[in-house]
Scaffold this motif. Structure first.
Motif, PDB file in Angstrom:
ATOM      1  N   ASN B  31      70.151 160.948  16.324  1.00  0.00           N
ATOM      2  CA  ASN B  31      69.974 161.313  14.729  1.00  0.00           C
ATOM      3  C   ASN B  31      69.834 160.034  14.088  1.00  0.00           C
ATOM      4  OD1 ASN B  31      69.761 164.272  14.911  1.00  0.00           O
ATOM      5  ND2 ASN B  31      71.917 164.203  15.191  1.00  0.00           N
ATOM      6  N   LEU B  32      68.773 159.714  13.615  1.00  0.00           N
ATOM      7  CA  LEU B  32      68.501 158.314  12.589  1.00  0.00           C
ATOM      8  C   LEU B  32      68.095 158.472  11.273  1.00  0.00           C
ATOM      9  CD1 LEU B  32      66.365 157.045  15.596  1.00  0.00           C
ATOM     10  CD2 LEU B  32      68.825 156.249  15.236  1.00  0.00           C
ATOM     11  N   LYS B  33      68.288 157.461  10.507  1.00  0.00           N
ATOM     12  CA  LYS B  33      67.951 157.407   9.328  1.00  0.00           C
ATOM     13  C   LYS B  33      66.952 156.437   8.942  1.00  0.00           C
ATOM     14  CE  LYS B  33      70.959 158.883   5.576  1.00  0.00           C
ATOM     15  NZ  LYS B  33      71.900 158.538   4.700  1.00  0.00           N
ATOM     16  N   ILE B  34      65.870 156.477   8.500  1.00  0.00           N
ATOM     17  CA  ILE B  34      64.942 155.354   8.369  1.00  0.00           C
ATOM     18  C   ILE B  34      64.314 155.180   6.986  1.00  0.00           C
ATOM     19  CG2 ILE B  34      63.039 154.032   9.320  1.00  0.00           C
ATOM     20  CD1 ILE B  34      63.838 154.863  12.184  1.00  0.00           C
ATOM     21  N   LEU B  37      60.706 152.068   3.310  1.00  0.00           N
ATOM     22  CA  LEU B  37      60.286 150.734   2.646  1.00  0.00           C
ATOM     23  C   LEU B  37      60.422 149.946   4.087  1.00  0.00           C
ATOM     24  CD1 LEU B  37      58.864 149.035   0.425  1.00  0.00           C
ATOM     25  CD2 LEU B  37      61.292 148.440  -0.240  1.00  0.00           C
ATOM     26  N   THR B  38      61.329 149.989   5.224  1.00  0.00           N
ATOM     27  CA  THR B  38      61.364 149.281   6.293  1.00  0.00           C
ATOM     28  C   THR B  38      60.161 149.445   7.224  1.00  0.00           C
ATOM     29  OG1 THR B  38      61.912 151.190   7.796  1.00  0.00           O
ATOM     30  CG2 THR B  38      63.785 150.015   6.754  1.00  0.00           C
ATOM     31  N   ALA B  39      59.994 148.222   7.858  1.00  0.00           N
ATOM     32  CA  ALA B  39      58.743 147.941   8.425  1.00  0.00           C
ATOM     33  C   ALA B  39      58.846 148.748   9.855  1.00  0.00           C
ATOM     34  CB  ALA B  39      58.319 146.559   8.376  1.00  0.00           C
ATOM     35  N   ILE B  65      64.479 161.644  13.429  1.00  0.00           N
ATOM     36  CA  ILE B  65      64.426 160.623  12.385  1.00  0.00           C
ATOM     37  C   ILE B  65      64.208 161.253  10.851  1.00  0.00           C
ATOM     38  CG2 ILE B  65      63.008 158.652  11.447  1.00  0.00           C
ATOM     39  CD1 ILE B  65      62.148 158.066  14.271  1.00  0.00           C
ATOM     40  N   GLU B  66      65.316 160.872  10.032  1.00  0.00           N
ATOM     41  CA  GLU B  66      65.180 161.535   8.664  1.00  0.00           C
ATOM     42  C   GLU B  66      64.764 160.471   7.950  1.00  0.00           C
ATOM     43  OE1 GLU B  66      68.563 161.650   5.271  1.00  0.00           O
ATOM     44  OE2 GLU B  66      69.147 162.171   7.090  1.00  0.00           O
ATOM     45  N   SER B  67      63.737 160.675   7.331  1.00  0.00           N
ATOM     46  CA  SER B  67      63.039 159.591   6.436  1.00  0.00           C
ATOM     47  C   SER B  67      63.432 159.530   5.244  1.00  0.00           C
ATOM     48  CB  SER B  67      61.462 160.079   6.410  1.00  0.00           C
ATOM     49  OG  SER B  67      60.570 158.760   5.570  1.00  0.00           O
ATOM     50  N   VAL B  68      63.622 158.451   4.486  1.00  0.00           N
ATOM     51  CA  VAL B  68      64.226 158.302   3.343  1.00  0.00           C
ATOM     52  C   VAL B  68      63.337 157.728   2.439  1.00  0.00           C
ATOM     53  CG1 VAL B  68      66.390 157.120   1.753  1.00  0.00           C
ATOM     54  CG2 VAL B  68      66.576 157.632   4.479  1.00  0.00           C
ATOM     55  N   PRO B  69      63.149 158.411   1.366  1.00  0.00           N
ATOM     56  CA  PRO B  69      62.003 157.901   0.274  1.00  0.00           C
ATOM     57  C   PRO B  69      62.401 156.465  -0.503  1.00  0.00           C
ATOM     58  CG  PRO B  69      63.063 160.085  -0.636  1.00  0.00           C
ATOM     59  CD  PRO B  69      63.608 159.656   0.836  1.00  0.00           C
ATOM     60  N   VAL B  70      61.613 155.871  -0.857  1.00  0.00           N
ATOM     61  CA  VAL B  70      61.868 154.784  -1.717  1.00  0.00           C
ATOM     62  C   VAL B  70      62.067 155.157  -3.235  1.00  0.00           C
ATOM     63  CG1 VAL B  70      61.166 152.498  -2.219  1.00  0.00           C
ATOM     64  CG2 VAL B  70      60.254 153.469  -0.122  1.00  0.00           C
ATOM     65  N   LYS B  71      63.582 154.754  -3.521  1.00  0.00           N
ATOM     66  CA  LYS B  71      64.019 155.014  -4.987  1.00  0.00           C
ATOM     67  C   LYS B  71      64.426 153.815  -5.719  1.00  0.00           C
ATOM     68  CE  LYS B  71      65.523 159.948  -4.696  1.00  0.00           C
ATOM     69  NZ  LYS B  71      64.582 160.626  -5.456  1.00  0.00           N
ATOM     70  N   LEU B 106      68.301 151.908   7.924  1.00  0.00           N
ATOM     71  CA  LEU B 106      67.824 151.539   9.322  1.00  0.00           C
ATOM     72  C   LEU B 106      69.359 151.880   9.984  1.00  0.00           C
ATOM     73  CD1 LEU B 106      65.505 151.076  11.026  1.00  0.00           C
ATOM     74  CD2 LEU B 106      66.029 148.697  11.002  1.00  0.00           C
ATOM     75  N   GLU B 107      69.639 153.337   9.912  1.00  0.00           N
ATOM     76  CA  GLU B 107      70.969 153.599  10.604  1.00  0.00           C
ATOM     77  C   GLU B 107      70.611 154.675  11.814  1.00  0.00           C
ATOM     78  OE1 GLU B 107      72.918 154.894   7.064  1.00  0.00           O
ATOM     79  OE2 GLU B 107      72.373 153.236   5.856  1.00  0.00           O
ATOM     80  N   ILE B 108      71.989 154.667  12.635  1.00  0.00           N
ATOM     81  CA  ILE B 108      71.966 155.608  13.471  1.00  0.00           C
ATOM     82  C   ILE B 108      73.161 156.277  13.193  1.00  0.00           C
ATOM     83  CG2 ILE B 108      73.189 153.915  14.928  1.00  0.00           C
ATOM     84  CD1 ILE B 108      72.402 155.297  17.427  1.00  0.00           C
ATOM     85  N   LEU B 109      73.156 157.595  13.025  1.00  0.00           N
ATOM     86  CA  LEU B 109      73.899 158.676  12.478  1.00  0.00           C
ATOM     87  C   LEU B 109      74.822 159.193  13.470  1.00  0.00           C
ATOM     88  CD1 LEU B 109      71.600 160.529   9.883  1.00  0.00           C
ATOM     89  CD2 LEU B 109      73.037 158.626   9.432  1.00  0.00           C
ATOM     90  N   SER B 110      74.200 159.777  14.528  1.00  0.00           N
ATOM     91  CA  SER B 110      75.036 160.561  15.629  1.00  0.00           C
ATOM     92  C   SER B 110      74.358 160.855  16.922  1.00  0.00           C
ATOM     93  CB  SER B 110      75.425 161.781  15.060  1.00  0.00           C
ATOM     94  OG  SER B 110      74.254 162.514  14.690  1.00  0.00           O
TER      95      SER B 110
END
Lengths: 223, 115
Positions: B31-34, B37-39, B65-71, B106-110
């Motif tokens: 499980n990842l979080k990206i 805005l990351t390239a 991959i959990e995509s995180v919106p740009v805030k 740009l994280e590895i969750l589990s």
């Protein structure tokens, strides 16, 4: 079974960048990371800049390319110490990472420097992602590239602390809309200072040189 | 592109997180979080991951991959908004300095290990 990790993927690079930053601060050196697409004129901008700031600001340069020592050879002609990093030995990386800077910096006598400029590998994408331990980031965009580059590569322009718009001597021969380009840069990064210059004719250098000298002196004063 | 380098660092963290007492571990999911805005190009990232995990316990693991919106948030008027089309100018006051709140993750969750 789920194993909880919760870690930054680039943690190893970030840790090394932190170490670099601490080391540069101990040595009282201001570090600028210069980034752009290939051919925007980073090296020429640097050559002309070095001519204007040395010997007042004692400067060293680390320059990155996949192959060749062409850039370091050009920069050395200005009289500064220049170290070339070639990433083809490391798998042809498209950006400079913190561990490459740590290694290259060992070949510079930082005790005798006020400013270290790191000329990153020409690429508007990857270098923006990697902290290398710099104090500030500059992005160079040339007027031959298209006004919409900041919108296409937002991370680079969002990460940068200043933007340099180069090759303005070519404006009479191009359809490039300078106002639109500055508007696009400010759309991605509203408060970013934009310096319009020509590295060839040295037009517009004064505000950029002033920013650079002030940044170097501000860091030295704080320490 | 730097997806290969990022994938290699992610694989290194994942492999070192597998408990040593498991015999022949097989990883089902990572499980990842990206941040948006990351390239990182997701397809390239997955392609690189597949190549480098061929002979490891991560072979055939699914990347979730959990995509995180740009805030962003305006320092001047505190307005918070979802950044669309690279517009970082505050829609509230149009003049403030802007802080990025999310989008650079740009994280590895589990890891999920087959039992």
């Amino acid at each position: 079974m789920e194993i909880n990790i919760q870690e930054k993927i680039l943690r190893a690079n970030d840790d090394m960048a932190c170490k670099n930053r601490k080391y540069f601060t101990e040595k009282k050196v201001f570090v600028l990371n210069m980034m752009s697409s290939p051919g925007s004129g980073k090296t020429e901008t640097l050559c002309k800049t070095l001519k204007k700031i040395t010997p007042e600001i004692k400067t060293g340069v680390i320059t990155g390319d996949i192959c060749t020592t062409n850039d370091a050879d050009r920069l050395k002609k200005t009289g500064v110490a220049a170290i070339q990093i070639n990433t083809d030995q490391f798998g042809g990386d498209c950006h400079l990472a913190a561990h490459l800077i740590e290694k290259a910096a060992q070949n510079l006598n930082l005790k005798n420097l006020d400013l270290l400029i790191i000329e990153n590998i020409g690429n508007l994408v990857c270098p923006a992602e990697f902290d290398i331990g710099e104090d500030a980031k500059a992005v160079v965009l040339s007027v031959t590239e298209g006004e919409d580059k900041p919108l296409k590569y937002p991370l680079m322009f969002q990460e940068a602390d200043i933007a340099i718009l180069n090759k303005i001597d070519l404006l009479p021969y191009l359809d490039f809309d300078l106002k639109e380009a500055v508007k696009n840069i400010k759309q991605v990064h509203p408060k970013i200072p934009v310096f319009e210059i020509s590295a060839k004719t040295e037009q517009g250098f004064e505000p950029w040189i002033k920013w650079l000298k002030t940044s170097v002196k501000s860091k030295l004063m704080v320490l | 592109m730097h997806e290969m380098g990022v994938a290699m660092q992610m694989v290194e963290i994942a492999l070192s997180s597998i408990p040593k007492n498991i015999n022949n571990p097989r990883i089902k999911k990572i499980n990842l979080k990206i941040g948006e805005l990351t390239a990182i190009v997701e397809d390239s990232f997955k392609f690189c991951f597949k190549i480098i995990t061929e002979d490891t316990p991560l072979k055939n693991a699914k990347l979730i991959i959990e995509s995180v919106p740009v805030k962003a948030q305006c320092q001047n008027c505190n307005h918070t908004w979802d950044v669309k089309n690279s517009v970082f100018t505050c829609p509230g006051c149009e003049k403030g300095t802007v802080d990025l709140i999310s989008g650079r993750e740009l994280e590895i969750l589990s890891l999920e290990i087959e039992e």
